[in-house]
Design an enzyme around this catalytic site. Structure first.
Site, PDB file in Angstrom:
ATOM      1  N   ASN A 171       0.870  -1.171   0.000  1.00 47.36           N
ATOM      2  CA  ASN A 171       0.000   0.000   0.000  1.00 47.36           C
ATOM      3  C   ASN A 171       0.911   1.227   0.000  1.00 47.36           C
ATOM      4  OD1 ASN A 171      -1.804   2.017   0.492  1.00 47.36           O
ATOM      5  ND2 ASN A 171      -2.603   1.159   2.411  1.00 47.36           N
ATOM      6  N   ARG A 173      -2.610  -2.087  -3.397  1.00 38.10           N
ATOM      7  CA  ARG A 173      -3.754  -1.196  -3.288  1.00 38.10           C
ATOM      8  C   ARG A 173      -3.577  -0.091  -4.331  1.00 38.10           C
ATOM      9  NH1 ARG A 173      -5.648   1.776   2.095  1.00 38.10           N
ATOM     10  NH2 ARG A 173      -7.600   2.545   1.311  1.00 38.10           N
ATOM     11  N   HIS A 186     -12.261   4.130  -0.375  1.00 37.09           N
ATOM     12  CA  HIS A 186     -12.325   3.199   0.766  1.00 37.09           C
ATOM     13  C   HIS A 186     -13.040   1.905   0.397  1.00 37.09           C
ATOM     14  CE1 HIS A 186     -12.005   6.908   3.594  1.00 37.09           C
ATOM     15  NE2 HIS A 186     -10.819   6.324   3.492  1.00 37.09           N
ATOM     16  N   ARG A 205      -8.996  17.121   5.901  1.00 41.41           N
ATOM     17  CA  ARG A 205      -9.752  17.431   4.673  1.00 41.41           C
ATOM     18  C   ARG A 205     -11.127  17.993   5.042  1.00 41.41           C
ATOM     19  NH1 ARG A 205      -9.141  11.687   1.863  1.00 41.41           N
ATOM     20  NH2 ARG A 205      -7.723  11.191   3.568  1.00 41.41           N
ATOM     21  N   GLU A 244      -8.268  -3.965   5.383  1.00 46.14           N
ATOM     22  CA  GLU A 244      -8.092  -3.758   3.945  1.00 46.14           C
ATOM     23  C   GLU A 244      -6.970  -4.635   3.392  1.00 46.14           C
ATOM     24  OE1 GLU A 244      -8.147   0.243   5.404  1.00 46.14           O
ATOM     25  OE2 GLU A 244      -8.904   0.926   3.470  1.00 46.14           O
TER      26      GLU A 244
END
Ligand code: AMP
Length: 396
Positions: free
Chosen positions: A9, A93, A182, A242, A383
């Site tokens: 990742n 990923r 996601h 964010r 994940e």
């Protein structure tokens, strides 16, 4: 003989890895770690299956600080631990699959070209996902690589939910549409729901992935119908740094009136807003909850209230709500945020079990009362495991 699966990742300043063994029904992690501080002061750290720290190294100051060297270093370290066993497949990923990729793909030159064509949609992330694929192709030419996309799970959204109300050509010709992110986390949650609650798995479930990056998704029968992130990972909920949902007119005002340029606005919206911007001092929910500052309180309330509004909006889009699932750093660990959200959703049929909510555990668990119309769960996401499973399935 069990096989090994390497999961990568990669981001702009770090590369995370997990090494899985496949002797059991589901891959089991052997090592996980990361190289952080790329281009500044790279540091390598790793843990074993029992969560013991087995590496914590700062690279020599004359060593290259880039992704390429970091991967070589990481692979060397791993090879010294796996005692002659070889890696069967590498799963990556990849942040953006656009409209091209709705499932994991075995890497070929065509796939790499396809990923490069998607760079304009995710210029800050996609290049960092492609670099490790190229480097590992050179280092391990006989090991198949698989790309696992963060957008793929959301390709089941009906067209209506993928559109912005811009002229239709923008979605068709320019790819300006709501992709959502996601996806690997939601896919993992959807994969474990059948063991936890068949009504939730088959019915209407809202999943709240609340972490440093946060989003929510409404699932029908485990398939995504609508998600809060849109064209980029900026939309929807406020996050660590964010801003989340914002009136596009604000951006025009920043440009036209405050004379900010694109780079300044990007920094403002991605790095200086969200919990950090509202509180003025931290993007970490733990810091905010431990603070007496009124602005920290405001940030915490803004976050929970945004989750509530998005939950109700997603419920409307999927025709109601049978279950609500909390996951990721805040969702899994922050009982206060869960409580605030659940209390504000009482009108919809959420009855929180306060004692169950207060329990700290890394296991999936129900936190609503037995007679709650909407069942509420905390389910730790995974994940990396999802990527390992997808990579194995792709080469099977
Ligand atoms: P993630 O991006 O999923 O790793 O989530 C990271 C975020 O989870 C951190 O920035 C924290 O704000 C939050 N977090 C982790 N543990 C806790 C906790 N015990 N209480 C509140 N927030 C937490």
């Amino acid at each position: 003989m069990s096989e090994l699966v390497l999961v990568i990742n990669a981001g702009s300043s770090s590369i995370k890895f997990s090494l899985f063994e496949t002797s059991a029904a589901d891959p089991i992690v052997l090592f996980k770690g990361q190289m952080e501080g790329l281009y500044v002061e790279p540091k390598f750290s790793a843990k074993d299956a029992a969560d013991n720290k087995v590496a914590n190294e700062t690279l020599p100051s004359d060593a290259p600080k880039n992704h390429d060297y970091a991967l070589r270093y990481m692979l060397n370290w791993l090879e010294s631990r796996i005692e002659g066993r070889s890696i069967a497949v590498i799963g990556h990923r990849v942040v953006h699959g656009g409209t091209t990729y709705s499932k994991p793909e075995l890497v070929t030159p065509e796939v790499i070209a396809g990923l490069e064509a998607l760079i304009p949609l995710a210029p800050l992330h996609e290049p960092h996902n492609i670099t490790p694929i190229r480097v590992l192709e050179e280092l391990l030419p006989n090991v198949p690589q698989v790309t696992c996309f963060d957008t793929a799970f959301h390709t089941t959204q009906p067209e209506l939910n993928q559109l912005f109300a811009l002229p239709y050509e923008f979605s068709q010709k320019e790819g300006i549409r709501r992709y959502g992110f996601h996806g690997l986390s939601y896919e993992y949650i959807a994969s474990v729901l059948p063991e936890i609650d068949t009504r939730a798995a088959e019915g209407r479930t809202v999943v709240a992935h609340l972490g440093n990056g946060s989003s929510m998704a409404g699932l029908l029968g485990g398939r995504c119908q609508l998600t809060t992130m849109g064209f980029t990972a900026l939309d929807g909920l406020p996050m660590g740094t964010r801003c989340g949902r914002i009136d596009a007119g604000v951006v025009l005002h920043l440009m036209n009136h405050l004379k900010m340029d694109a780079k300044q606005i990007e920094t403002l919206l991605y790095k200086e807003s969200g919990l950090l911007g509202l509180s003025g001092f931290s993007s970490d929910m733990r810091d905010l909850e431990n603070s007496d500052s009124p602005r920290a309180k405001l940030a915490v309330e803004y976050f929970a209230s945004s989750v509530v509004r998005e939950a109700a909006s997603l419920a409307a889009a999927i025709g109601g709500m049978d279950a609500l699932v909390f996951t990721a750093g805040i969702g899994e660990n922050d009982a206060n945020t869960r409580k605030a959200v659940c209390h504000q959703l009482r009108w919809l049929g959420v009855e929180l079990d306060e004692a169950a909510n207060a329990v700290r555990s890394s296991e999936p668990r129900r936190i609503s009362l037995a007679d709650s119309k909407i069942a509420v769960y905390v389910i730790p996401t995974n994940e990396e495991l999802m990527i390992a499973r997808q990579a194995l399935a792709c080469i099977a």
